[in-house]
Design a protein around this motif. Structure first.
Motif, PDB file in Angstrom:
ATOM      1  N   LEU A   1      42.820  36.839  39.867  1.00  0.00           N
ATOM      2  CA  LEU A   1      43.286  37.970  39.059  1.00  0.00           C
ATOM      3  C   LEU A   1      44.802  38.089  39.098  1.00  0.00           C
ATOM      4  CD1 LEU A   1      40.728  40.846  39.591  1.00  0.00           C
ATOM      5  CD2 LEU A   1      41.043  39.372  37.637  1.00  0.00           C
ATOM      6  N   LEU A   2      45.400  37.708  40.213  1.00  0.00           N
ATOM      7  CA  LEU A   2      46.857  37.798  40.291  1.00  0.00           C
ATOM      8  C   LEU A   2      47.507  36.793  39.343  1.00  0.00           C
ATOM      9  CD1 LEU A   2      47.558  38.334  44.065  1.00  0.00           C
ATOM     10  CD2 LEU A   2      47.668  39.970  42.212  1.00  0.00           C
TER      11      LEU A   2
ATOM     12  N   LEU B   1      38.689  35.795  44.137  1.00  0.00           N
ATOM     13  CA  LEU B   1      38.739  36.692  42.972  1.00  0.00           C
ATOM     14  C   LEU B   1      40.113  37.333  42.836  1.00  0.00           C
ATOM     15  CD1 LEU B   1      37.201  38.510  40.776  1.00  0.00           C
ATOM     16  CD2 LEU B   1      37.305  40.203  42.577  1.00  0.00           C
ATOM     17  N   ILE B   2      40.626  37.873  43.949  1.00  0.00           N
ATOM     18  CA  ILE B   2      41.913  38.571  43.893  1.00  0.00           C
ATOM     19  C   ILE B   2      43.011  37.592  43.505  1.00  0.00           C
ATOM     20  CG2 ILE B   2      43.628  39.809  45.281  1.00  0.00           C
ATOM     21  CD1 ILE B   2      41.360  41.096  46.789  1.00  0.00           C
TER      22      ILE B   2
ATOM     23  N   PHE C   1      28.819  40.885  38.973  1.00  0.00           N
ATOM     24  CA  PHE C   1      29.856  41.610  38.259  1.00  0.00           C
ATOM     25  C   PHE C   1      31.224  40.991  38.542  1.00  0.00           C
ATOM     26  CE2 PHE C   1      32.997  45.028  38.354  1.00  0.00           C
ATOM     27  CZ  PHE C   1      33.105  45.148  36.987  1.00  0.00           C
TER      28      PHE C   1
ATOM     29  N   VAL D   1      33.966  39.407  35.983  1.00  0.00           N
ATOM     30  CA  VAL D   1      35.396  39.723  35.953  1.00  0.00           C
ATOM     31  C   VAL D   1      36.212  38.454  36.147  1.00  0.00           C
ATOM     32  CG1 VAL D   1      37.244  40.992  37.075  1.00  0.00           C
ATOM     33  CG2 VAL D   1      35.038  42.047  36.771  1.00  0.00           C
TER      34      VAL D   1
ATOM     35  N   GLY E   1      36.420  36.666  33.041  1.00  0.00           N
ATOM     36  CA  GLY E   1      37.002  37.458  31.964  1.00  0.00           C
ATOM     37  C   GLY E   1      35.926  38.345  31.382  1.00  0.00           C
ATOM     38  N   ILE E   2      35.929  39.622  31.755  1.00  0.00           N
ATOM     39  CA  ILE E   2      34.783  40.452  31.388  1.00  0.00           C
ATOM     40  C   ILE E   2      34.764  40.717  29.891  1.00  0.00           C
ATOM     41  CG2 ILE E   2      35.867  42.682  31.855  1.00  0.00           C
ATOM     42  CD1 ILE E   2      33.018  43.295  33.176  1.00  0.00           C
TER      43      ILE E   2
ATOM     44  N   LYS F   1      32.438  49.030  26.875  1.00  0.00           N
ATOM     45  CA  LYS F   1      33.550  49.080  27.832  1.00  0.00           C
ATOM     46  C   LYS F   1      33.183  49.873  29.090  1.00  0.00           C
ATOM     47  CE  LYS F   1      36.494  46.886  25.186  1.00  0.00           C
ATOM     48  NZ  LYS F   1      35.407  46.152  24.531  1.00  0.00           N
TER      49      LYS F   1
ATOM     50  N   PRO G   1      45.489  37.988  35.050  1.00  0.00           N
ATOM     51  CA  PRO G   1      45.045  39.379  35.255  1.00  0.00           C
ATOM     52  C   PRO G   1      43.833  39.774  34.436  1.00  0.00           C
ATOM     53  CG  PRO G   1      47.401  39.264  34.875  1.00  0.00           C
ATOM     54  CD  PRO G   1      46.861  37.915  34.586  1.00  0.00           C
ATOM     55  N   CYS G   2      43.454  39.006  33.431  1.00  0.00           N
ATOM     56  CA  CYS G   2      42.255  39.356  32.674  1.00  0.00           C
ATOM     57  C   CYS G   2      41.149  38.333  32.868  1.00  0.00           C
ATOM     58  CB  CYS G   2      42.584  39.517  31.198  1.00  0.00           C
ATOM     59  SG  CYS G   2      43.646  40.917  30.893  1.00  0.00           S
ATOM     60  N   GLY G   3      41.151  37.615  33.953  1.00  0.00           N
ATOM     61  CA  GLY G   3      40.106  36.648  34.217  1.00  0.00           C
ATOM     62  C   GLY G   3      40.464  35.278  33.660  1.00  0.00           C
TER      63      GLY G   3
ATOM     64  N   TYR H   1      29.698  45.513  28.895  1.00  0.00           N
ATOM     65  CA  TYR H   1      31.128  45.823  28.905  1.00  0.00           C
ATOM     66  C   TYR H   1      31.734  45.515  27.544  1.00  0.00           C
ATOM     67  CZ  TYR H   1      35.784  46.529  30.678  1.00  0.00           C
ATOM     68  OH  TYR H   1      37.040  47.022  30.877  1.00  0.00           O
TER      69      TYR H   1
END
Lengths: 337, 336
Positions: free
Chosen positions: B320-321, B316-317, B271, B275, B278-279, B75, B324-326, B71
Motif C-alpha cells: 500500500l505504501l 500488505l502495508i 478482504f 485491498v 485493488g478493491i 463503496k 496506495p490503491c492496491g 465495494y
C-alpha cells in the motif's frame, strides 16, 4: 479568553459533582465493587475512545488499529510496573508516562508513512498494523520473558483506583477540548472537512495528521497504561483488532466530531455490555451477544449521524468565535510554520 | 495453537490449514530451507507448498470477490461477508453430513441460502443507510457481523463449539512426477476456476453484468440510463454471498472443522487480499487472494507459522505504501 476559562471551570465543577455523586452511591452501597470495576473500565475506555475521536472524529483519519496502541501502552506500563515498580506510586507515574509516550512514539513512526493513504486504505493499513502488534504480543516472551507472550502477563499490582483514573479521565477531556478549540484543532477539523482545501489554505496536512494520530494514539496508550494498573492480568486477546472496532463504534455512535458524544457513548457502552449480563441472568446469557448486536444495528439505523451528531453538551460547547480582526495575516496565520 | 491432531505422517502437503486459531495447524516443518538437505526433496516440498498456497488462495479469492463486488457497487466494506461465508460452511456441512445430500447439491443449497441471506442483510441493514455517511453503513455491517456470529452460536442454531466435518469422500493423494496433490485440492481449484469463469461471463456477457458495471461507475448516471440500481445492488449482494457460501463449503471440506466464529479471520484475510489487489477490481481480488495464499503458506512452511499473519499484513502495508490503491488499483487523481 475569559469564556474559555469559564468553561474549564464548568467542566471541573461538573466533574466534581459527578465524583461526589459516585462517592455517595458507593457510600450508600448502591454501587457494588463489581459495578465500580465496570465504572473504572468505562472511564478507561473513554480515554482511549477520546483518542480515536481526535484521530477519526476530528481529523477524519480512518484508523482501525486503535486497540494496538491501547495494548502497546498497557504492555509498556505493565512491564515497567512489574519489573521495577512493585506498586510504588512514583514508578506508577513513570510507567503511565512511559506507556503513553511509547504508544505516541510508535504512532508517530507508523503514522508518518501510512497517513498518506486515504480512507479505507488507511483503515486496512492500520488494521494490518494492529494484527502485527497482536502477533508481536503473542510472541513477546521470546524477546522479553516478562511480557508473557500468548499466555498473558500476570502478577501486576493494581495501583490505579477510581480517583486516579478519574483524574486522568478529566485531564484527557480538558486536553482534548482545549486542543480542538485551539488553532491546532481548527487545522484538524479543516483536514477532516477537505484535505485539499486545507492544504490550499496553507495547512501542513502531513504534519497535522501525524500530530493528531500520535496524540490520539498517545491517549490510547494512556488508557492502556491505566488498564494495566487496574487489572492484574494482561492478555493479547484484550488488544486484538476486534477491540479496535469497539473504539470505532463508540466514536461513530457518539457522533463524529463530538467530545460529549464520545464520552456518553463510551460510558454507556461499557455499562450496556455489563448491564446486559445482569439483566439477562444465567438463563439467557447466550443471548447477550445477539441483543448487543441488535442494539448496535438498530441504533445506527435510527441515528446514522450518531447520537450527538457533532453537537456538544452545554458545558462542552465551543467558545464563540470572535469575528476575525482585520489583521494582515488573518486567522490561519498561526498555522503557518 | 491448533492442538490435538497427530502430525502428518508421510505426505508433505496433507491437511494444511491456514486460518490462525482455527482447525489443525500445519506441523510438518522438518524440511527447512536453511536446513540440511537441499535437493530434489526440497524442490518437491516447495512445489507442494505452492500447491497448498494455491488452494488457500483460490478459497480466499471466492470470498474476496464478494468483498470487492460489493465495494464496487456501494463503496462499503461489508464486514458481515466473513460471517456469510461461515453460514455457507454450516449449511454445506448440514447438507452433506446431516441431510445426506451429494456434494454439488449441498454447494448449490448453501449458495442459494446465502444469496437470500445476503439480499436480506442488504435490505435491512445497508439500504436505509445508503445516503447516510459511509461509516454508518460500516458500523451497521459490524453489527450484522456480530449478530450472525452470536446468533449462530446459540444452542438451538449451530451451537458455540467446534464441529468436525466428516468429509463426503476420502482424501486421495496422487503422485504426479514426485509432487503429491490431493483430490480435495483439485476439487477446490477446479470449482473456483469454474466459478471465476461463470462470473466473468456474467459480468461481461450479460445484461445484469453490464448493469453492475454501470452502477459501480456512477449510481445516478446508471439510474438515468434506466438501470434499476436497487435491484442491481441486491443482485450483487446475492452473487457475492453465493460465492462466499461456495467458499465456505469448500473450506469445510478442505479444513474439516467449523464453528460460528470461523468467518472472522478468513473474511479479514480475503478482504485484505481484495485491498491488496485493488478493491473494486475483480482481477485484483483474485490476484491479491493468490498472493495472500502463497505468502501465508510459504511463511508458515519455511519461516514461522506464528509470524504468518504478521508477515502477510506487513506485505500488505508495504504494497500500500508503494501503490496506495492496491496492485491493480487506479490511482485517482485528486480534484478540488
Amino acid at each position: 479568553m475569559k469564556q474559555k476559562y469559564t468553561q474549564t471551570i464548568l467542566i471541573i465543577v461538573a466533574a466534581a459533582i459527578f465524583y461526589v455523586f459516585i462517592k455517595t452511591l458507593i457510600f450508600l452501597n448502591v454501587l457494588s465493587p463489581y459495578w465500580q470495576l465496570v465504572l473504572d473500565q468505562s472511564l478507561i475506555v473513554t480515554i482511549g475512545a477520546l483518542g480515536l475521536s481526535l484521530i477519526y472524529g476530528f481529523t477524519g483519519q480512518f484508523s482501525l488499529g486503535h486497540a494496538a496502541f491501547y495494548g502497546i501502552g498497557a504492555y509498556t506500563a505493565g512491564a515497567i510496573s512489574k519489573t521495577l515498580g512493585h506498586g510504588s506510586l512514583l514508578w506508577f507515574i513513570i510507567a503511565i508516562v512511559a506507556g503513553t509516550l511509547a504508544a505516541a512514539l510508535i504512532a508517530l513512526l507508523i503514522g508518518l508513512p501510512i497517513l498518506r493513504l486515504r480512507s479505507d486504505y488507511l483503515g486496512i493499513a492500520t488494521l494490518g498494523f494492529g494484527i502485527i502488534v497482536k502477533v508481536g504480543m503473542d510472541n513477546a516472551n521470546k524477546v522479553l520473558p516478562v511480557l508473557g507472550g500468548a499466555t498473558g502477563m500476570s502478577g501486576l499490582t493494581t495501583v490505579a483506583n477510581f480517583e486516579i483514573i478519574f483524574i486522568f479521565f478529566l485531564i484527557a477531556i480538558l486536553l482534548l477540548k482545549n486542543l480542538i478549540y485551539s488553532k491546532y484543532g481548527r487545522a484538524f477539523i479543516s483536514i477532516r472537512e477537505d484535505e485539499i482545501a486545507a492544504d490550499a489554505m496553507g495547512i501542513d496536512t502531513t504534519r497535522y495528521k501525524t500530530m493528531a494520530f500520535a496524540l490520539g494514539c498517545g491517549l490510547a496508550g494512556l488508557a492502556g497504561s491505566l488498564y494495566a494498573h487496574r487489572y492484574p492480568f494482561l492478555h493479547p486477546s484484550s488488544f486484538e483488532f476486534l477491540k479496535s472496532f469497539d473504539f470505532l463504534l463508540i466514536v461513530v455512535l457518539g457522533g463524529l466530531g463530538s467530545i460529549s458524544g464520545t464520552i456518553v457513548t463510551a460510558v454507556g457502552w461499557a455499562f450496556l455490555l455489563e448491564g446486559l449480563r445482569f439483566v439477562l441472568g444465567e438463563q439467557f446469557i447466550d443471548f447477550r451477544g445477539v441483543i448487543y448486536a441488535l442494539i448496535l444495528v438498530i441504533t445506527i439505523l435510527m441515528r446514522p449521524q450518531g447520537l450527538f451528531s457533532g453537537k456538544e453538551l452545554l458545558f462542552m460547547k465551543p467558545p464563540r468565535l470572535k469575528t476575525p480582526t482585520n489583521r494582515e495575516e488573518g486567522s490561519h496565520a498561526g498555522l503557518r510554520n | 495453537m491448533g492442538g490435538g491432531e497427530k502430525p502428518p505422517p508421510r505426505f508433505k502437503n496433507r491437511s494444511i490449514t491456514a486460518f490462525s486459531g482455527f482447525g489443525p495447524l500445519y506441523r510438518n516443518r522438518q524440511h527447512s530451507l536453511l536446513g540440511v538437505d537441499m535437493g530434489v526433496d526440497v524442490l518437491e516440498h516447495v512445489i507442494g507448498q505452492v500447491i497448498n498456497g494455491l488452494q488457500l488462495g483460490f478459497m480466499y479469492a471466492l470470498i474476496a470477490l464478494g468483498y470487492t463486488m460489493v465495494y464496487g457497487v456501494v463503496k462499503l466494506i461489508n464486514f458481515a461477508h466473513g460471517d456469510v461465508f461461515m453460514v455457507g460452511a454450516f449449511v454445506g456441512y448440514l447438507g452433506f453430513n446431516q441431510w445426506g445430500m451429494p456434494v454439488p447439491v449441498a454447494v448449490l443449497t448453501s449458495m442459494a441460502v446465502c444469496a437470500i441471506l445476503g439480499v436480506v442483510i442488504e435490505k435491512i441493514a445497508y439500504r436505509p443507510l445508503r445516503y447516510a455517511p459511509k461509516i454508518a453503513a460500516l458500523i451497521s455491517a459490524l453489527g450484522v457481523s456480530l449478530f450472525l456470529e452470536y446468533f449462530c452460536s446459540l444452542k438451538f442454531i449451530f451451537g458455540p463449539n467446534y464441529r468436525v466435518v466428516q468429509r463426503p469422500f476420502e482424501e486421495v493423494h496422487w503422485q504426479l512426477a514426485g509432487i503429491s496433490i490431493s483430490n480435495i485440492q483439485v476439487m477446490v481449484m477446479v470449482t473456483v476456476l469454474f466459478m471465476l469463469l461463470m462470473l466473468q461471463y456474467l459480468l461481461y456477457r450479460t445484461k445484469v453484468g453490464m448493469a453492475m458495471r454501470t452502477v459501480s461507475l456512477d449510481h445516478d448516471a446508471a439510474r438515468l440510463m434506466g438501470v434499476n440500481v436497487d435491484s442491481v445492488i441486491s443482485v450483487t449482494f446475492a452473487i457475492g454471498s453465493a460465492l462466499a457460501a461456495a467458499g465456505g463449503v469448500l473450506y469445510a471440506i478442505a479444513y474439516p472443522q467449523i464453528q460460528p466464529f470461523m468467518g472472522i479471520m478468513p473474511g479479514l484475510k480475503a478482504f485484505t487480499a481484495a485491498v491488496l489487489g485493488g478493491i473494486g477490481i475483480i482481477p485484483g481480488a483474485v490476484l491479491g487472494a493468490l498472493i495472500m495464499g502463497q505468502v501465508e503458506t510459504l511463511t508458515a512452511a519455511f519461516l514461522s507459522s506464528q509470524l504468518r499473519d504478521a508477515i502477510a499484513f506487513g506485505i500488505l502495508i508495504l504494497v500500500l505504501l508503494v501503490r496506495p490503491c492496491g496492485i491493480l488499483g487506479k490511482t485517482e487523481t485528486e480534484k478540488v
